[in-house]
Design an enzyme around this catalytic site. Structure first.
Site, mmCIF file in Angstrom:
data_model
loop_
_atom_site.group_PDB
_atom_site.id
_atom_site.type_symbol
_atom_site.label_atom_id
_atom_site.label_comp_id
_atom_site.label_asym_id
_atom_site.label_seq_id
_atom_site.Cartn_x
_atom_site.Cartn_y
_atom_site.Cartn_z
ATOM 1 N N LEU A 57 66.898 -32.003 41.958
ATOM 2 C CA LEU A 57 66.613 -33.400 42.305
ATOM 3 C C LEU A 57 67.526 -33.718 43.486
ATOM 4 O O LEU A 57 68.668 -33.234 43.539
ATOM 5 C CB LEU A 57 66.925 -34.334 41.131
ATOM 6 C CG LEU A 57 65.997 -34.249 39.916
ATOM 7 C CD1 LEU A 57 66.466 -35.199 38.813
ATOM 8 C CD2 LEU A 57 64.547 -34.561 40.277
ATOM 9 N N ASP A 58 67.048 -34.544 44.407
ATOM 10 C CA ASP A 58 67.856 -34.888 45.583
ATOM 11 C C ASP A 58 69.124 -35.634 45.165
ATOM 12 O O ASP A 58 69.186 -36.235 44.093
ATOM 13 C CB ASP A 58 67.055 -35.772 46.544
ATOM 14 C CG ASP A 58 65.886 -35.016 47.148
ATOM 15 O OD1 ASP A 58 65.967 -33.776 47.248
ATOM 16 O OD2 ASP A 58 64.890 -35.678 47.515
ATOM 17 N N TYR A 59 70.077 -35.664 46.088
ATOM 18 C CA TYR A 59 71.354 -36.360 45.889
ATOM 19 C C TYR A 59 71.147 -37.802 45.403
ATOM 20 O O TYR A 59 71.814 -38.264 44.489
ATOM 21 C CB TYR A 59 72.079 -36.354 47.249
ATOM 22 C CG TYR A 59 73.456 -36.933 47.268
ATOM 23 C CD1 TYR A 59 74.498 -36.287 46.621
ATOM 24 C CD2 TYR A 59 73.718 -38.112 47.960
ATOM 25 C CE1 TYR A 59 75.786 -36.803 46.661
ATOM 26 C CE2 TYR A 59 75.004 -38.637 48.007
ATOM 27 C CZ TYR A 59 76.029 -37.979 47.355
ATOM 28 O OH TYR A 59 77.301 -38.496 47.386
#
Ligand code: URA
Length: 243
Positions: free
Chosen positions: A102-104
Site C-alpha cells: 500500500l502506498d505511504y
C-alpha cells in the site's frame, strides 16, 4: 533473525545444545559450505547448515498478521529516506514481510507473513484475489467516464484493467469530490490512483477496506491481529485448481 549456530541446530531437533557444540568444535558443521568451528557463530534463516553431511531441516514457524495500516508508513523492509516502516507496528522477532504494497499515504488492510508460498498465491493474478478500496476522488468524474470505467475498464500503462465492481458512495459538490468504492483483482503498484488519473481525477484519500474475505472489523488504525488457522486455510483455498 540472527541466532547462535548451536541453538539453531538444537532447536531443529537434531540433537541437544551440548552435542551441537561438540559437533561444531569437531568441524562437523558447515555453514554455506564452509566449516565453522567457532561456537556462537550467528546464522539466519537464509543460511544453509549441514551437520554430519546432512542439510539441517529447519522448521520456521509461520506467522500471519492482518494490519490496519495507518498513513505515513511504507510497505518495505527498509527505507533509504528513514521513513517509518509497517513491520515496526507488529511485535514479533520473526522476519515478516507485507503481501503486496500500500502506498505511504494509503491506509487499510494489509497482510504480513513469513509464508512465501501463501504470499505468492495471494499476489498471483490467476487466483483472482479481490481487493476493495474506498477512494476519495477529485474532481468528480464525468458520468460518461464513470460508466466507461465500470463497463469497459481502462488502459493503464499499456495494460487493460477493469474493476470487478465499482460504485459511487457519495458526492460532495462543494469540494468537487466523491467517494468511490472500487474492487480490483489487479495488484499493480499505484493502480487505483493511476486508474482515476486516466480520467483526469486525483485520488486524494485511499483506504483498502477488504482483502479477499478479510476486513478491518474490530481494528483501529495502527492495530493488528493474527489470522487464525481457519482464515489461513481459507486463503490457501483461493488457489485456482486446488479445490
Ligand atoms: N492503488 C494505489 O494507487 N495505491 C495503493 O496504495 C493501493 C492500490
Amino acid at each position: 533473525m540472527e541466532e547462535r549456530l548451536q541453538k539453531v541446530i538444537a532447536n531443529s531437533g537434531y540433537t541437544s545444545r551440548r552435542k551441537a557444540e561438540e559437533l561444531i568444535t569437531k568441524g562437523k558443521v558447515l555453514v554455506n559450505n564452509k566449516v565453522v568451528k567457532e561456537l556462537g557463530t550467528k546464522v539466519t534463516d537464509a543460511d544453509e547448515i549441514i551437520v554430519n553431511g546432512v542439510t539441517l531441516e529447519r522448521e520456521v514457524k509461520k506467522e500471519y498478521y492482518l494490519l490496519y495500516k495507518p498513513a505515513g508508513y511504507i510497505c518495505s523492509l527498509s527505507d533509504e529516506h528513514n521513513r517509518k516502516i509497517i513491520t515496526e507496528l507488529i511485535d514479533t522477532k520473526t522476519r515478516i514481510y507485507p503481501v503486496g504494497r500500500l502506498d505511504y499515504d494509503t491506509t487499510g488492510l494489509i497482510i504480513l507473513t513469513n509464508d512465501g508460498e501463501l504470499s505468492n498465491l495471494l499476489m498471483h493474478p490467476t487466483n483472482g484475489v479481490e481487493k476493495v478500496y474506498r477512494a476519495t476522488v477529485s474532481p468528480i468524474m464525468k458520468i460518461e467516464d464513470f460508466l466507461t470505467l465500470k463497463n469497459k475498464g481502462v488502459t493503464v500503462n499499456g495494460r487493460k484493467v477493469k474493476p470487478s465492481r465499482i460504485k459511487i458512495k457519495s458526492k460532495n459538490e462543494n469540494k468537487n469530490s466523491e467517494i468511490i468504492e472500487i474492487s480490483l483483482i489487479e495488484g499493480r503498484n499505484h493502480i487505483v490512483k493511476n486508474i482515476f488519473k486516466e480520467f483526469g481525477s486525483e485520488v486524494i484519500k485511499l483506504k483498502r477496506e477488504r482483502y479477499a474475505f478479510l476486513n478491518l472489523d474490530g481494528l483501529a488504525e495502527g492495530g493488528y491481529r493474527e489470522l487464525n488457522l481457519k482464515e489461513v486455510k481459507k486463503l490457501y483455498s483461493l488457489k485456482k485448481n486446488s479445490k
